[in-house]
Design a protein around this motif. Structure first.
Motif, mmCIF file in Angstrom:
data_model
loop_
_atom_site.group_PDB
_atom_site.id
_atom_site.type_symbol
_atom_site.label_atom_id
_atom_site.label_comp_id
_atom_site.label_asym_id
_atom_site.label_seq_id
_atom_site.Cartn_x
_atom_site.Cartn_y
_atom_site.Cartn_z
ATOM 1 N N LYS A 97 -6.424 -3.275 16.786
ATOM 2 C CA LYS A 97 -7.755 -2.841 17.195
ATOM 3 C C LYS A 97 -8.499 -3.997 17.828
ATOM 4 O O LYS A 97 -8.676 -5.038 17.201
ATOM 5 C CB LYS A 97 -8.517 -2.329 15.967
ATOM 6 C CG LYS A 97 -9.857 -1.727 16.259
ATOM 7 C CD LYS A 97 -10.451 -1.119 14.995
ATOM 8 C CE LYS A 97 -10.935 -2.178 14.032
ATOM 9 N NZ LYS A 97 -12.076 -2.926 14.570
ATOM 10 N N TRP A 103 -11.965 0.332 10.928
ATOM 11 C CA TRP A 103 -10.511 0.207 10.887
ATOM 12 C C TRP A 103 -9.839 1.368 10.150
ATOM 13 O O TRP A 103 -8.643 1.457 10.046
ATOM 14 C CB TRP A 103 -10.071 -1.131 10.321
ATOM 15 C CG TRP A 103 -10.577 -1.476 8.948
ATOM 16 C CD1 TRP A 103 -11.079 -0.638 8.001
ATOM 17 C CD2 TRP A 103 -10.611 -2.785 8.392
ATOM 18 N NE1 TRP A 103 -11.434 -1.348 6.901
ATOM 19 C CE2 TRP A 103 -11.152 -2.664 7.075
ATOM 20 C CE3 TRP A 103 -10.230 -4.047 8.838
ATOM 21 C CZ2 TRP A 103 -11.324 -3.773 6.238
ATOM 22 C CZ3 TRP A 103 -10.398 -5.132 7.994
ATOM 23 C CH2 TRP A 103 -10.935 -4.998 6.719
ATOM 24 N N GLU A 108 -9.673 4.358 16.704
ATOM 25 C CA GLU A 108 -10.299 3.069 17.023
ATOM 26 C C GLU A 108 -9.283 2.013 17.455
ATOM 27 O O GLU A 108 -9.664 0.939 17.889
ATOM 28 C CB GLU A 108 -11.067 2.547 15.813
ATOM 29 C CG GLU A 108 -12.204 3.461 15.350
ATOM 30 C CD GLU A 108 -13.343 3.537 16.357
ATOM 31 O OE1 GLU A 108 -13.398 2.680 17.272
ATOM 32 O OE2 GLU A 108 -14.156 4.467 16.239
ATOM 33 N N TYR A 109 -7.998 2.321 17.324
ATOM 34 C CA TYR A 109 -6.971 1.340 17.630
ATOM 35 C C TYR A 109 -6.496 1.479 19.066
ATOM 36 O O TYR A 109 -6.376 2.589 19.598
ATOM 37 C CB TYR A 109 -5.799 1.478 16.657
ATOM 38 C CG TYR A 109 -6.151 0.977 15.273
ATOM 39 C CD1 TYR A 109 -6.958 1.737 14.421
ATOM 40 C CD2 TYR A 109 -5.722 -0.260 14.826
ATOM 41 C CE1 TYR A 109 -7.308 1.268 13.159
ATOM 42 C CE2 TYR A 109 -6.052 -0.730 13.553
ATOM 43 C CZ TYR A 109 -6.850 0.041 12.740
ATOM 44 O OH TYR A 109 -7.191 -0.419 11.487
#
Length: 122
Positions: A97, A103, A108-109
């Motif tokens: 990320k 996380w 989000e990565y």
């Protein structure tokens, strides 16, 4: 590019260590997470670790049994899995990320590996 390895077929109670490596020079600079997925289900958060290894977090299902660590000199992140259970059977993904989002969420990565299969028999 992220490359996972270490997946195998094991019995309940066994241990495994997964590795995630990357040829990218920027790999040590960003948070790395592990996720897992079984067919028909969404990708599940397993663990994450900040770039310097100062902060980490774990999914509730693995807390106390799994440990994430990294060796930035080797451009490698590890997932030590102890006391494995059949419900840990899944395809395990390493992801990185770059942004500031949570996380916990796969969306989000930015970078993902192809996954390594872990199968735990009872």
């Amino acid at each position: 590019q992220l490359i996972e390895s270490g997946g195998s077929e094991v019995h309940a109670g066994d241990s495994l260590r997964l590795s995630c490596t990357s040829p990218r020079r920027s790999f040590p600079l960003y948070t790395v997470g592990w996720f897992r997925q079984v067919p028909g289900k969404e990708r599940e958060f397993v663990a994450a670790l900040t770039r310097a290894g100062g902060e980490s977090d774990y999914g509730a299902a693995v807390k106390g049994r799994f440990t994430i660590s990294r060796d930035n000199d080797l451009n490698t992140v590890y997932l030590q899995m102890n006391d494995l259970m059949p419900e840990d059977t899944a395809l395990y993904y390493c992801a990185q990320k770059v942004g500031v989002g949570s996380w916990w969420f796969a969306r989000e990565y930015d970078y993902w590996g192809q996954g390594t299969q872990v199968t735990v028999s009872s």
